[in-house]
Structures are given as structure tokens and as C-alpha cells.
Scaffold this active site. Structure first.
Site, mmCIF file in Angstrom:
data_model
loop_
_atom_site.group_PDB
_atom_site.id
_atom_site.type_symbol
_atom_site.label_atom_id
_atom_site.label_comp_id
_atom_site.label_asym_id
_atom_site.label_seq_id
_atom_site.Cartn_x
_atom_site.Cartn_y
_atom_site.Cartn_z
ATOM 1 N N LYS A 36 0.872 -1.306 -0.152
ATOM 2 C CA LYS A 36 0.098 -0.028 -0.053
ATOM 3 C C LYS A 36 0.900 1.241 -0.101
ATOM 4 C CE LYS A 36 -1.823 -1.189 3.806
ATOM 5 N NZ LYS A 36 -1.317 -2.644 4.268
ATOM 6 N N ARG A 83 -9.878 0.399 8.808
ATOM 7 C CA ARG A 83 -9.219 -1.013 9.156
ATOM 8 C C ARG A 83 -9.918 -1.888 10.130
ATOM 9 N NH1 ARG A 83 -3.196 -0.120 8.971
ATOM 10 N NH2 ARG A 83 -2.211 -1.861 9.408
ATOM 11 N N ARG A 128 11.984 -5.398 4.917
ATOM 12 C CA ARG A 128 11.813 -3.971 4.532
ATOM 13 C C ARG A 128 12.537 -2.807 5.247
ATOM 14 N NH1 ARG A 128 5.712 -1.694 5.371
ATOM 15 N NH2 ARG A 128 6.154 -2.764 7.481
ATOM 16 N N ARG A 146 11.415 -1.215 10.849
ATOM 17 C CA ARG A 146 10.474 -0.925 11.737
ATOM 18 C C ARG A 146 10.389 -1.987 12.733
ATOM 19 N NH1 ARG A 146 5.170 0.420 7.922
ATOM 20 N NH2 ARG A 146 4.199 -1.097 9.600
ATOM 21 N N ARG A 196 0.295 -9.242 13.434
ATOM 22 C CA ARG A 196 -0.407 -8.328 12.330
ATOM 23 C C ARG A 196 -1.191 -9.167 11.322
ATOM 24 N NH1 ARG A 196 4.549 -5.014 10.440
ATOM 25 N NH2 ARG A 196 3.048 -3.995 9.283
HETATM 26 P P1 AP5 Z 1 4.961 -1.612 1.901
HETATM 27 O O1 AP5 Z 1 4.720 -0.820 0.511
HETATM 28 O O2 AP5 Z 1 5.536 -0.852 2.995
HETATM 29 O O3 AP5 Z 1 3.622 -2.260 2.217
HETATM 30 P P2 AP5 Z 1 2.433 -1.896 3.195
HETATM 31 O O4 AP5 Z 1 1.209 -2.570 2.529
HETATM 32 O O5 AP5 Z 1 2.270 -0.433 3.286
HETATM 33 O O6 AP5 Z 1 2.812 -2.575 4.517
HETATM 34 P P3 AP5 Z 1 2.406 -1.970 6.057
HETATM 35 O O7 AP5 Z 1 3.324 -2.840 6.890
HETATM 36 O O8 AP5 Z 1 3.116 -0.441 6.235
HETATM 37 O O9 AP5 Z 1 1.218 -2.053 6.273
HETATM 38 P P4 AP5 Z 1 0.385 -2.117 7.524
HETATM 39 O O10 AP5 Z 1 -1.014 -1.772 7.186
HETATM 40 O O11 AP5 Z 1 0.360 -3.336 8.429
HETATM 41 O O12 AP5 Z 1 1.017 -1.155 8.710
HETATM 42 P P5 AP5 Z 1 0.718 0.363 8.949
HETATM 43 O O13 AP5 Z 1 1.855 1.207 8.873
HETATM 44 O O14 AP5 Z 1 -0.208 0.796 8.414
HETATM 45 O O15 AP5 Z 1 5.864 -2.763 1.209
HETATM 46 C C1 AP5 Z 1 6.323 -3.778 2.154
HETATM 47 C C2 AP5 Z 1 7.815 -4.084 1.757
HETATM 48 O O16 AP5 Z 1 7.480 -4.919 0.543
HETATM 49 C C3 AP5 Z 1 8.740 -3.054 1.303
HETATM 50 O O17 AP5 Z 1 9.944 -3.441 1.623
HETATM 51 C C4 AP5 Z 1 8.322 -2.872 -0.056
HETATM 52 O O18 AP5 Z 1 9.596 -2.325 -0.799
HETATM 53 C C5 AP5 Z 1 8.008 -4.366 -0.441
HETATM 54 N N1 AP5 Z 1 7.289 -4.188 -1.912
HETATM 55 C C6 AP5 Z 1 6.018 -3.628 -1.752
HETATM 56 N N2 AP5 Z 1 5.667 -4.020 -3.286
HETATM 57 C C7 AP5 Z 1 6.304 -4.943 -3.771
HETATM 58 C C8 AP5 Z 1 6.126 -5.706 -4.974
HETATM 59 N N3 AP5 Z 1 5.346 -5.427 -5.522
HETATM 60 N N4 AP5 Z 1 6.977 -6.519 -5.072
HETATM 61 C C9 AP5 Z 1 8.000 -6.933 -3.974
HETATM 62 N N5 AP5 Z 1 8.279 -6.336 -2.978
HETATM 63 C C10 AP5 Z 1 7.390 -5.087 -2.979
HETATM 64 O O19 AP5 Z 1 0.461 0.142 10.275
HETATM 65 C C11 AP5 Z 1 1.186 0.021 11.476
HETATM 66 C C12 AP5 Z 1 0.432 -0.279 12.905
HETATM 67 O O20 AP5 Z 1 -0.202 1.058 13.062
HETATM 68 C C13 AP5 Z 1 -0.766 -1.284 12.789
HETATM 69 O O21 AP5 Z 1 -0.227 -2.595 13.192
HETATM 70 C C14 AP5 Z 1 -1.783 -0.647 14.032
HETATM 71 O O22 AP5 Z 1 -1.172 -0.930 15.368
HETATM 72 C C15 AP5 Z 1 -1.570 0.742 13.657
HETATM 73 N N6 AP5 Z 1 -2.615 1.449 12.734
HETATM 74 C C16 AP5 Z 1 -2.255 1.963 11.559
HETATM 75 N N7 AP5 Z 1 -3.667 2.139 11.123
HETATM 76 C C17 AP5 Z 1 -4.566 1.789 11.955
HETATM 77 C C18 AP5 Z 1 -6.020 1.817 11.717
HETATM 78 N N8 AP5 Z 1 -6.638 2.319 10.878
HETATM 79 N N9 AP5 Z 1 -6.323 1.368 12.884
HETATM 80 C C19 AP5 Z 1 -5.892 0.971 14.019
HETATM 81 N N10 AP5 Z 1 -4.638 0.812 14.222
HETATM 82 C C20 AP5 Z 1 -3.858 1.360 13.153
#
Ligand code: AP5
Length: 216
Positions: A13, A87, A126, A157, A168
């Protein structure tokens, strides 16, 4: 355009959001907002960190307040890219209510579909720039000398440790995956194969937006 980027942790994402910002829409990522608050040491950061470190969701009332305050800013008035929100069904309903009060609605929810095995490999590999936030991966695009092109240090991270990633993923299936039928039943969901190379995923994203949205 009001776009939600949806999918499990590591679905790509954030990577796709970086590319989509070329279209001039603000990228609003709840995870980034919380991580910035943790770095700044604010009370929000201290509260959010407890949940993030254990792989759990931050409570709805905290997240919703922050997102709606951000969505009320002028730059989000005519469109946005939401990444990591909603979410839970509660968050999705609250977002619908917020937009309805303003006489607008979501245009599309892009659902990045990726296998659990791929997620684990991606997240444990990552690396993120501590200065500009660009996302890298040790398996595919690590820059020379382990340093970002802006000169920033690359960091791992805290919640990308294997045991937290597994938690997660479990939380995703329990709390977040039900939103797929929520948005599909409203005709807003578009599935994207998130297992392709990042550029090819972006090609699919652009193709889908062009097909679905007249103004794109
Ligand atoms: P990346 O693009 O970083 O993936 P992502 O989907 O953004 O993954 P996240 O881990 O950031 O998502 P998340 O939803 O768990 O975390 P968030 O920060 O929102 O890609 C991942 C890796 O893969 C990278 O190294 C990239 O280079 C590689 N990659 C990408 N695309 C690729 C491809 N096509 N091919 C190969 N490699 C690829 O949330 C973190 C925490 O915050 C949550 O656990 C929660 O505690 C809290 N939080 C956030 N939002 C909420 C909410 N709405 N409600 C409650 N808690 C929340």
C-alpha cells in the site's frame, strides 16, 4: 478522487501510494502518522506504540479522531489517498458518515491481494529511510552502501519482527478482512494482484483507475 488503499500488512500500500502522489493527491497513512508521533514522543505516540509493538490495532476512537482531523484540512477537500484506514467495520462506517455529512463519497477501494508467505518475506526485509520515508527491501531494491538516495539512514520498523508480523496478519484476518465484503457489496472494491513487480502493480492500479473513474 477519494481512494482507499486496502490490503494486508506488506501488500504494498505504501509503495503504491508513493507512486500515486504524482497525481497530486495527499497521501494520508495512519501508520506514518502514528510512527511520527512515536518519534516526537507525544502522548499520542506513547499510547499508539503500545498497540503497534504488539501488532494490535490502535483503538477506533483514537484513529478516527486523527483521520477526520486530517481529512478536514483544505488539501484533502477534493481528494485523498487513504492508506491503512479504515481497518475495522466501525472505522469504515465512521468514514462513510464523515463523508456523507460533507456530501461526498469514496470513489474506489483498491484491494492489493498478496499471499501470506510473500508478506512475511517482504516485511522482514523492509527498510525505510529515516529522513524521507522512501521504502526499500533487502530482497529487491536495496540502495548502494545501505543508504537512501537522499543520504538518510535506512531503518527497520519495530513491528517488522517476525512474531509481530504474524500477529499483524492474524489481526488483519480478524478485524480488517471483513471490509472486503463491506466494500464489494457497495460496488467500490477493485482487486489488484499485489504479487507482481511494483511497477507492474502500479500499471494495474492506473489501468483500474482509468477504467473505473471518469475523471482519472
Ligand atoms: P509496503 O509498501 O511498505 O507495504 P504496506 O502494505 O504499506 O505495509 P505496512 O506494513 O506499512 O502495512 P500495515 O498496514 O501493516 O502497517 P501500517 O503502517 O499501516 O511494502 C512492504 C515491503 O514490501 C517493502 O519493503 C517494499 O519495498 C516491498 N514491496 C512492496 N511492493 C512490492 C512488490 N510489488 N514486489 C516486491 N516487493 C514489494 O500500520 C502499522 C500499525 O499502526 C498497525 O499494526 C496498527 O497498530 C497501527 N494502525 C495503523 N492504522 C491503523 C488503523 N486504521 N486502525 C488501528 N490501528 C492502526
Amino acid at each position: 478522487m477519494r481512494i482507499v488503499l486496502f490490503g494486508p500488512p506488506g501488500a504494498g500500500k505504501g509503495t503504491q501510494a508513493e507512486k500515486l502522489t504524482a497525481y497530486g493527491l495527499p497521501h494520508i497513512a495512519t501508520g506514518d502518522i502514528f510512527r511520527a508521533a512515536v518519534t516526537e514522543g507525544t502522548s499520542l505516540g506513547r499510547e499508539a506504540k503500545k498497540y503497534m509493538d504488539s501488532g494490535e490495532l490502535v483503538p477506533d476512537e483514537i484513529v478516527e479522531g486523527i483521520v477526520f482531523e486530517r481529512l478536514s484540512m483544505p488539501d484533502a477537500a477534493s481528494g485523498f489517498i487513504l492508506d491503512g484506514f479504515p481497518r475495522s467495520v466501525h472505522q469504515a462506517e465512521a468514514l462513510d458518515g464523515f463523508l456523507e455529512e460533507r456530501g461526498v463519497r469514496l470513489d474506489i477501494v483498491l484491494n492489493f491481494v498478496v499471499e501470506a508467505e510473500t508478506i512475511l518475506k517482504r516485511l522482514t526485509g523492509r527498510r525505510t529511510c529515516s529522513v524521507c520515508g522512501i521504502i526499500y527491501n533487502i530482497h529487491s531494491n536495496l540502495p548502494p552502501n545501505n543508504t537512501c538516495k537522499c543520504g538518510g539512514e535506512l531503518i527497520e520498523r519495530d513491528d517488522d519482527k517476525e512474531e509481530t508480523v504474524l500477529k499483524r496478519i492474524e489481526v488483519y484476518w480478524r478485524e480488517t478482512e471483513p471490509l472486503i465484503s463491506y466494500y464489494r457489496s457497495r460496488g467500490l472494491l477493485a482487486d489488484i494482484d499485489g504479487s507482481l513487480e511494483p511497477e507492474d502493480v502500479f500499471g494495474e492500479v492506473e489501468k483500474t483507475l482509468k477504467l473505473r473513474l471518469k475523471e482519472f
